[in-house]
Design a protein around this motif. Sequence first.
Motif, PDB file in Angstrom:
ATOM      1  N   PHE A 203      -9.711   1.529  -4.975  1.00 25.81           N
ATOM      2  CA  PHE A 203      -8.603   1.461  -4.418  1.00 25.81           C
ATOM      3  C   PHE A 203      -7.864   0.252  -4.749  1.00 25.81           C
TER       4      PHE A 203
ATOM      5  N   ASN B  95       0.917  -1.348   0.118  1.00 26.71           N
ATOM      6  CA  ASN B  95      -0.031   0.009  -0.101  1.00 26.71           C
ATOM      7  C   ASN B  95       0.837   1.277   0.057  1.00 26.71           C
TER       8      ASN B  95
ATOM      9  N   THR C 188      -8.772   9.374  -1.825  1.00 23.74           N
ATOM     10  CA  THR C 188      -9.698   9.259  -0.449  1.00 23.74           C
ATOM     11  C   THR C 188     -10.927  10.125  -0.831  1.00 23.74           C
TER      12      THR C 188
END
Length: 184
Positions: A142, A98, A111
Amino acid sequence: MKRCAWASDSAEMLVYHDKEWGVPKKKVSELFECLTLEIFQAGLSWSTVLRKREAFREDFFDFDVKKISQFNEKDIERLMNDESIIRNHAKIISAIQNAKACINNDLVQLTWEPFDFTQMDGLNDNNKDDIKEFIKPYVKRFKDTGFKRVGPTTLYSYFQSVGVINDHEIDCFRHKELNDSFKA
């Protein structure tokens, strides 16, 4: 003063509720910390994560994505041997992956952009199926950009923690404060 029911579970939870949960965050390190901790929390209590949070901050260099993206086998071994954090190999690997995804993508944009950089009221009165349907396109977004272990529950919790979704109970003092401060 009325708070969300879960806030009174412990002193740590009370402070987290009153000072952090749902407060809009727009720095990559803060967003990445919240996402990483939500991933590590899966299957555990949030109070466990809060107790280990400072150790996570130390071990993950204050959630500096550039440093974490360069972690290697020696770093993974170091983390797996550190009893002060949650030691889960798959979750450690996902944190590294990530961080690499953050290098290639703007986590702030990823986001907040789908919500026009505006906090929305939550779905805490809706059933779990409604929440799962709501969150599906964001999970896909995502995952399509390389993020791992970001299922519906984790991602919805992440959005709550970073303030995208204000899921404080309606009669909680923080619900109104956050709505008022975001509109100001």
